[in-house]
Design an enzyme around this catalytic site. Structure first.
Site, PDB file in Angstrom:
ATOM      1  N   ARG A 141       0.858  -1.196   0.000  1.00 19.22           N
ATOM      2  CA  ARG A 141       0.000   0.000   0.000  1.00 19.22           C
ATOM      3  C   ARG A 141       0.878   1.225   0.000  1.00 19.22           C
ATOM      4  O   ARG A 141       1.768   1.348   0.841  1.00 19.22           O
ATOM      5  CB  ARG A 141      -0.845   0.040   1.282  1.00 19.22           C
ATOM      6  CG  ARG A 141      -2.039  -0.785   1.270  1.00 19.22           C
ATOM      7  CD  ARG A 141      -3.069  -0.404   2.306  1.00 19.22           C
ATOM      8  NE  ARG A 141      -2.644   0.272   3.523  1.00 19.22           N
ATOM      9  CZ  ARG A 141      -3.474   0.736   4.433  1.00 19.22           C
ATOM     10  NH1 ARG A 141      -4.779   0.614   4.264  1.00 19.22           N
ATOM     11  NH2 ARG A 141      -3.041   1.314   5.519  1.00 19.22           N
ATOM     12  N   THR A 189      -1.170   7.490  -0.483  1.00 22.56           N
ATOM     13  CA  THR A 189      -2.485   7.370  -1.150  1.00 22.56           C
ATOM     14  C   THR A 189      -3.274   6.166  -0.647  1.00 22.56           C
ATOM     15  O   THR A 189      -4.477   6.073  -0.866  1.00 22.56           O
ATOM     16  CB  THR A 189      -2.301   7.191  -2.672  1.00 22.56           C
ATOM     17  OG1 THR A 189      -1.637   5.931  -2.879  1.00 22.56           O
ATOM     18  CG2 THR A 189      -1.469   8.317  -3.277  1.00 22.56           C
ATOM     19  N   ASP A 192       0.324  -2.727  12.273  1.00 21.55           N
ATOM     20  CA  ASP A 192       0.794  -3.161  10.955  1.00 21.55           C
ATOM     21  C   ASP A 192       1.150  -4.644  11.023  1.00 21.55           C
ATOM     22  O   ASP A 192       2.161  -5.032  11.639  1.00 21.55           O
ATOM     23  CB  ASP A 192       2.020  -2.322  10.540  1.00 21.55           C
ATOM     24  CG  ASP A 192       2.422  -2.606   9.104  1.00 21.55           C
ATOM     25  OD1 ASP A 192       2.639  -3.792   8.777  1.00 21.55           O
ATOM     26  OD2 ASP A 192       2.518  -1.657   8.314  1.00 21.55           O
ATOM     27  N   ASP A 211       4.703  -5.763   9.733  1.00 26.02           N
ATOM     28  CA  ASP A 211       5.781  -5.367  10.648  1.00 26.02           C
ATOM     29  C   ASP A 211       5.776  -6.230  11.908  1.00 26.02           C
ATOM     30  O   ASP A 211       6.835  -6.610  12.424  1.00 26.02           O
ATOM     31  CB  ASP A 211       5.635  -3.889  11.038  1.00 26.02           C
ATOM     32  CG  ASP A 211       6.127  -2.968   9.936  1.00 26.02           C
ATOM     33  OD1 ASP A 211       6.838  -3.452   9.021  1.00 26.02           O
ATOM     34  OD2 ASP A 211       5.804  -1.770   9.982  1.00 26.02           O
TER      35      ASP A 211
HETATM   36  C1  PRP Z   1      -1.162  -4.488   4.568  1.00 28.38           C
HETATM   37  C2  PRP Z   1      -1.964  -5.747   4.791  1.00 28.38           C
HETATM   38  C3  PRP Z   1      -2.805  -5.820   3.544  1.00 28.38           C
HETATM   39  C4  PRP Z   1      -3.083  -4.372   3.256  1.00 28.38           C
HETATM   40  C5  PRP Z   1      -4.469  -4.055   3.719  1.00 28.38           C
HETATM   41  O1  PRP Z   1      -0.091  -4.722   3.735  1.00 28.38           O
HETATM   42  O2  PRP Z   1      -1.186  -6.884   4.992  1.00 28.38           O
HETATM   43  O3  PRP Z   1      -2.146  -6.434   2.441  1.00 28.38           O
HETATM   44  O4  PRP Z   1      -2.113  -3.601   3.991  1.00 28.38           O
HETATM   45  O5  PRP Z   1      -4.819  -2.782   3.370  1.00 28.38           O
HETATM   46  P1  PRP Z   1      -5.929  -2.440   2.295  1.00 28.38           P
HETATM   47  O6  PRP Z   1      -7.111  -3.341   2.569  1.00 28.38           O
HETATM   48  O7  PRP Z   1      -6.233  -0.988   2.583  1.00 28.38           O
HETATM   49  O8  PRP Z   1      -5.355  -2.631   0.921  1.00 28.38           O
HETATM   50  P2  PRP Z   1       1.050  -3.647   3.434  1.00 28.38           P
HETATM   51  O9  PRP Z   1       0.732  -2.901   2.178  1.00 28.38           O
HETATM   52  O10 PRP Z   1       1.307  -2.834   4.665  1.00 28.38           O
HETATM   53  O11 PRP Z   1       2.291  -4.537   3.062  1.00 28.38           O
HETATM   54  P3  PRP Z   1       3.103  -5.615   3.938  1.00 28.38           P
HETATM   55  O12 PRP Z   1       2.202  -6.805   4.128  1.00 28.38           O
HETATM   56  O13 PRP Z   1       4.271  -5.885   3.081  1.00 28.38           O
HETATM   57  O14 PRP Z   1       3.473  -4.970   5.260  1.00 28.38           O
HETATM   58  N1  URA Z   2      -2.527  -2.919   7.044  1.00 36.38           N
HETATM   59  C1  URA Z   2      -2.188  -3.345   8.290  1.00 36.38           C
HETATM   60  O1  URA Z   2      -1.224  -4.092   8.449  1.00 36.38           O
HETATM   61  N2  URA Z   2      -2.933  -2.919   9.324  1.00 36.38           N
HETATM   62  C2  URA Z   2      -3.994  -2.121   9.181  1.00 36.38           C
HETATM   63  O2  URA Z   2      -4.643  -1.773  10.176  1.00 36.38           O
HETATM   64  C3  URA Z   2      -4.321  -1.679   7.868  1.00 36.38           C
HETATM   65  C4  URA Z   2      -3.573  -2.098   6.826  1.00 36.38           C
END
Ligand code: PRP
Ligand code: URA
Length: 211
Positions: A106, A110, A202, A205
């Site tokens: 994400r 944005t 997150d 993380d």
């Molecule tokens: C997080 C999570 C989802 C997404 C959810 O991933 O694991 O994939 O955000 O958000 P959305 O429903 O608004 O799209 P992130 O983009 O933080 O990547 P990561 O898993 O690599 O930390």
């Molecule tokens: N992605 C995450 O990991 N946590 C949230 O709360 C939203 C998006």
């Protein structure tokens, strides 16, 4: 909110483990283990409609007719990174499942998802595909990941997350009305950074110990 596609697994063991996940004091090590355990419990429930076929087995006493899985081909497709944390829980119950990977991140400003990787098992059109990601926030990542799978022929797709925001449920149901959503809890809302409230922070993380 339209909940017709949503199954919330409110088993006490799942709820208990999700509460520990939410705590800011839970370490990455504990977090990873809990995500695996919760996924295993959810998978057990989500696959209760798998078709069976009658087979004959010889016990030490006599021959008997009994049921075994009717050879449904399964694929688990984590959305990287956080969805990876759910794969082992799934494979513990279904070791023969194939594993695909979809990379999405994400944009921090944005909140739009961006694809950076996609590798799916062959015969995706004949498989029951379970897409995993612990968090359904705006729904953007799940919607795009499922669109990619459909573009490559996937037809029978389910989405499994731990925590869903009402906004994500609405958006995913609208974009892919044929996709069932499984989760452990539907939370209150998104905050101004599109994080789920109360959520668990997150997920990527916390699973991988990054920040
Ligand atoms: C997080 C999570 C989802 C997404 C959810 O991933 O694991 O994939 O955000 O958000 P959305 O429903 O608004 O799209 P992130 O983009 O933080 O990547 P990561 O898993 O690599 O930390
Ligand atoms: N992605 C995450 O990991 N946590 C949230 O709360 C939203 C998006």
């Amino acid at each position: 909110m339209d909940m017709k596609n949503v199954t919330v697994f409110d088993h006490p063991l799942i709820q208990h483990k999700v509460s520990i996940l939410r705590s800011v004091d839970t370490s990455s090590n504990q977090f990873r283990t809990l995500v695996e355990e919760i996924t295993m419990l959810m998978c057990f429930e989500a696959l209760r409609d798998l078709p069976l076929e009658e087979v004959e087995v010889e016990t030490p006493i006599c021959k008997t007719k009994t049921n075994m899985l009717a050879g449904v081909k399964l694929a688990v497709v984590p959305i990287l990174r956080a969805g990876l944390g759910m794969v082992n829980g799934f494979l513990t119950l279904v070791p023969s499942a194939r594993v695909g990977h979809i990379g999405m991140y994400r944009d921090p400003k944005t909140h739009e998802p961006h694809e950076y990787y996609c590798k799916l098992p062959n015969n995706i059109e004949n498989r029951l595909v379970i897409v995993t990601d612990p968090m359904l926030a705006t729904g953007g990542s799940a919607i795009d990941a499922i669109s990619l799978i459909k573009e490559r022929g996937g037809k029978n797709i389910k989405f499994m997350c731990l925590i869903a925001a009402p906004e994500g449920v609405e958006a995913l149901t609208k974009a892919h009305p044929d996709v069932e959503i499984y989760c452990a809890h539907v939370d209150e809302k998104l905050n101004e950074n599109c994080y789920i409230v109360p959520g668990l922070g997150d997920a990527g993380d916390r699973i991988f110990g990054t920040k």
